[in-house]
Scaffold this motif. Structure first.
Motif, PDB file in Angstrom:
ATOM      1  N   PRO A  55      -5.257  61.688  95.675  1.00  0.00           N
ATOM      2  CA  PRO A  55      -5.066  61.359  97.091  1.00  0.00           C
ATOM      3  C   PRO A  55      -6.339  60.924  97.797  1.00  0.00           C
ATOM      4  CG  PRO A  55      -3.882  63.367  96.539  1.00  0.00           C
ATOM      5  CD  PRO A  55      -4.750  63.035  95.359  1.00  0.00           C
ATOM      6  N   SER A  56      -7.466  61.528  97.466  1.00  0.00           N
ATOM      7  CA  SER A  56      -8.709  61.217  98.165  1.00  0.00           C
ATOM      8  C   SER A  56      -9.131  59.775  97.976  1.00  0.00           C
ATOM      9  CB  SER A  56      -9.826  62.144  97.680  1.00  0.00           C
ATOM     10  OG  SER A  56     -10.045  62.001  96.289  1.00  0.00           O
ATOM     11  N   ALA A  57      -8.664  59.118  96.907  1.00  0.00           N
ATOM     12  CA  ALA A  57      -8.984  57.712  96.657  1.00  0.00           C
ATOM     13  C   ALA A  57      -7.741  56.839  96.639  1.00  0.00           C
ATOM     14  CB  ALA A  57      -9.715  57.572  95.319  1.00  0.00           C
ATOM     15  N   GLU A  58      -6.562  57.444  96.835  1.00  0.00           N
ATOM     16  CA  GLU A  58      -5.287  56.741  96.732  1.00  0.00           C
ATOM     17  C   GLU A  58      -5.190  55.991  95.397  1.00  0.00           C
ATOM     18  OE1 GLU A  58      -4.750  54.343 100.203  1.00  0.00           O
ATOM     19  OE2 GLU A  58      -5.021  56.017 101.578  1.00  0.00           O
ATOM     20  N   ALA A  59      -5.666  56.634  94.354  1.00  0.00           N
ATOM     21  CA  ALA A  59      -5.728  56.024  93.029  1.00  0.00           C
ATOM     22  C   ALA A  59      -4.651  56.608  92.124  1.00  0.00           C
ATOM     23  CB  ALA A  59      -7.097  56.250  92.402  1.00  0.00           C
ATOM     24  N   THR A  60      -4.124  55.760  91.249  1.00  0.00           N
ATOM     25  CA  THR A  60      -3.089  56.159  90.305  1.00  0.00           C
ATOM     26  C   THR A  60      -3.538  55.856  88.882  1.00  0.00           C
ATOM     27  OG1 THR A  60      -1.283  55.781  91.874  1.00  0.00           O
ATOM     28  CG2 THR A  60      -0.719  55.727  89.545  1.00  0.00           C
ATOM     29  N   LEU A  61      -3.275  56.785  87.979  1.00  0.00           N
ATOM     30  CA  LEU A  61      -3.547  56.589  86.566  1.00  0.00           C
ATOM     31  C   LEU A  61      -2.266  56.848  85.779  1.00  0.00           C
ATOM     32  CD1 LEU A  61      -5.325  56.268  84.012  1.00  0.00           C
ATOM     33  CD2 LEU A  61      -5.898  58.707  84.235  1.00  0.00           C
ATOM     34  N   VAL A  62      -1.907  55.901  84.918  1.00  0.00           N
ATOM     35  CA  VAL A  62      -0.779  56.058  84.001  1.00  0.00           C
ATOM     36  C   VAL A  62      -1.282  55.808  82.587  1.00  0.00           C
ATOM     37  CG1 VAL A  62       1.479  55.186  83.284  1.00  0.00           C
ATOM     38  CG2 VAL A  62       0.939  55.349  85.718  1.00  0.00           C
ATOM     39  N   VAL A  63      -0.991  56.749  81.683  1.00  0.00           N
ATOM     40  CA  VAL A  63      -1.357  56.632  80.271  1.00  0.00           C
ATOM     41  C   VAL A  63      -0.097  56.847  79.444  1.00  0.00           C
ATOM     42  CG1 VAL A  63      -2.785  57.497  78.392  1.00  0.00           C
ATOM     43  CG2 VAL A  63      -3.663  57.543  80.737  1.00  0.00           C
ATOM     44  N   LEU A  64       0.178  55.954  78.492  1.00  0.00           N
ATOM     45  CA  LEU A  64       1.362  56.035  77.645  1.00  0.00           C
ATOM     46  C   LEU A  64       0.940  55.830  76.196  1.00  0.00           C
ATOM     47  CD1 LEU A  64       3.542  53.678  79.872  1.00  0.00           C
ATOM     48  CD2 LEU A  64       3.776  56.161  79.748  1.00  0.00           C
ATOM     49  N   LEU A  65       1.349  56.737  75.308  1.00  0.00           N
ATOM     50  CA  LEU A  65       0.964  56.620  73.907  1.00  0.00           C
ATOM     51  C   LEU A  65       2.101  57.057  72.992  1.00  0.00           C
ATOM     52  CD1 LEU A  65      -1.141  59.699  72.983  1.00  0.00           C
ATOM     53  CD2 LEU A  65      -0.854  59.116  75.388  1.00  0.00           C
ATOM     54  N   ASN A  66       2.091  56.532  71.767  1.00  0.00           N
ATOM     55  CA  ASN A  66       3.236  56.737  70.876  1.00  0.00           C
ATOM     56  C   ASN A  66       2.963  57.726  69.749  1.00  0.00           C
ATOM     57  OD1 ASN A  66       1.504  54.867  69.693  1.00  0.00           O
ATOM     58  ND2 ASN A  66       3.155  53.646  68.784  1.00  0.00           N
ATOM     59  N   THR A  67       2.342  58.839  70.097  1.00  0.00           N
ATOM     60  CA  THR A  67       2.234  59.993  69.213  1.00  0.00           C
ATOM     61  C   THR A  67       2.012  61.236  70.053  1.00  0.00           C
ATOM     62  OG1 THR A  67       1.081  60.959  67.307  1.00  0.00           O
ATOM     63  CG2 THR A  67      -0.273  59.790  68.906  1.00  0.00           C
ATOM     64  N   ASP A  68       2.436  62.372  69.523  1.00  0.00           N
ATOM     65  CA  ASP A  68       2.169  63.659  70.179  1.00  0.00           C
ATOM     66  C   ASP A  68       1.412  64.590  69.240  1.00  0.00           C
ATOM     67  OD1 ASP A  68       4.869  65.871  69.444  1.00  0.00           O
ATOM     68  OD2 ASP A  68       4.415  63.995  68.434  1.00  0.00           O
ATOM     69  N   VAL A  69       0.824  64.059  68.178  1.00  0.00           N
ATOM     70  CA  VAL A  69       0.111  64.884  67.210  1.00  0.00           C
ATOM     71  C   VAL A  69      -1.163  65.418  67.849  1.00  0.00           C
ATOM     72  CG1 VAL A  69      -0.999  64.956  64.950  1.00  0.00           C
ATOM     73  CG2 VAL A  69       1.079  63.581  65.288  1.00  0.00           C
TER      74      VAL A  69
END
Length: 413
Positions: free
Chosen positions: A365-379
């Motif tokens: 909120p302090s920077a109104e910034a968004t980060l999205v990370v998507l990856l195809n393993t859960d190891v």
């Protein structure tokens, strides 16, 4: 290496790693008794934009290098990362492969199983019913679902805040065997609860923090009973459509929209890495079954953190949203968990982990910034989620005063 049922609790895991979230709340930060509003984890509130570095060509290069380093160290097949800010620039890159067999490259426009990020939608539905005066956060779950151990003492607030004391069904050995022996199997919510309720409560309601998928199955049933329609329909009509999230679905079967990445997991009967792309997500239901993409998750990051739809209308009333964002400590410094949402060093949101897939959607909120990370393993890498490693590496560069960093202690036995 042999994997046990404890691993599958990560099918919908919060605040970075399951091991982290088993740490009990200390006496100094223990939540009050049911009915009271828990204390908030205070975070700095500087002028918007001051907490985030401008995404210059040099910063882009640093991000490229850091992300690829994590990929190598964590043996991640493919990843998509996107950062948005209103005044510091944007960043989007996809690295690696979406399919190890064909070599198809990772791309930013793929659909993903988002695992535990589903919890933010289920709890939003609960809070909307609170705003309508149809339920209360301090109502006991016994008013809505029969047969819950300690049900007369466990409030909806404690379920949403992971402080119910109930056993986590996805840690049950019989559940693990049933799922991994037949990943296409359809589980009903009541069957999932049966796995949990054959175990006694682990502690008194409100006593400490313990991440538990059982809590969200119960809340999903509350939404269905009080809302008068299936959970997926309620979320579609009251959350996804008003938010304009046209590429997000709550599946009722194993269907997976195309295009999507193949998922790779070692949460299997053999412990070997296998594809899990088409596993039926019914076992995660209200705790982790949903599917989305990076554009919709960008919308959701700000929407769930503010309680306001993109058009400015109210998703959750301000007073209710404030209660949601009261994030008592999980026992890890700087990491709090509210009502289906976490705050890690100022970053608000949730991560997700389902066999073969991980995601991280957070908002500063302090920077109104968004980060999205998507990856195809859960190891796991040691005992750490790979999504946590990416979040740490990225935020150390762009928001060094707000690093998404969760140290992981040994897994309790």
């Amino acid at each position: 290496m042999t994997f046990t049922s404890r691993r599958l609790r990560r099918g919908a895991v919060a605040a970075g790693a399951a091991a982290v979230l088993l740490v009990p709340v200390t006496a100094a930060t223990a939540p009050p008794s049911a009915g009271a509003v828990p204390p908030a984890v205070t975070q700095p509130d500087p002028t918007p934009g001051d907490d985030f570095r401008e995404i210059t060509p040099q910063v882009r290069q640093r991000l490229d290098t850091a992300i690829q380093r994590v990929m190598r160290e964590a043996n991640v097949p493919g990843v998509t990362v996107r950062l948005w800010t209103p005044d510091k620039g944007q960043y989007e890159r996809s690295f690696g492969v979406a399919d190890k067999n064909t070599g198809r490259r990772m791309a930013p426009d793929l659909f993903w199983r988002i695992g535990s990020e589903t919890k933010t939608f289920t709890v939003t539905a609960v809070l909307q019913l609170v705003d309508q005066g149809r339920i209360g956060l301090d109502d006991p779950i016994s008013e809505y679902v029969d047969g819950v151990p300690n049900g007369d003492e466990i409030s909806l607030r404690e379920l949403a805040g992971m402080r119910s004391g109930l056993f986590n069904y996805s840690e049950d050995p019989d559940f693990f065997k049933a799922l991994t022996s037949d990943p296409d199997r359809v589980f009903t919510p009541r069957q999932l609860l049966d796995y949990a309720f054959k175990h006694p409560p682990m502690f008194e309601p409100g006593e400490k923090f313990f991440y538990c998928n059982t809590n969200l199955i119960l809340l999903g049933l509350v939404v269905e009973k009080v809302g008068g329609q299936p959970l997926h329909d309620f979320i579609q009509e009251n959350v996804l459509e008003p938010a304009g999230m046209t590429d997000t679905v709550f599946p009722t079967n194993a269907d997976f929209p195309a295009p999507h990445a193949q998922g790779y997991t070692n949460q299997t009967a053999s412990g070997e890495i296998e594809e899990s792309t088409d596993w039926n997500p019914s076992w995660a239901w209200a705790a982790g079954a949903m599917i989305s993409n990076r554009d919709d998750l960008r919308i959701w990051a700000r929407t769930v953190a503010t309680g306001t739809f993109p058009d400015g209308s109210t998703m959750v009333e301000p007073a209710t949203q404030r209660e949601r964002l009261r994030t008592p400590s999980t026992g890890i410094r700087g990491a709090g968990y509210g009502l289906g949402i976490f705050d890690v060093q100022g970053w608000i949101g949730h991560n997700g982990s389902l066999p073969g897939y991980e995601s991280l959607t957070i908002y500063l909120p302090s920077a109104e910034a968004t980060l999205v990370v998507l990856l195809n393993t859960d190891v796991l890498v040691g005992k750490t989620e790979p999504s946590t490693l990416f979040g740490d590496a990225i935020t150390r560069i762009v928001s060094p005063d707000h690093v998404y960093n969760l140290p992981v202690p040994p897994m309790p036995k």
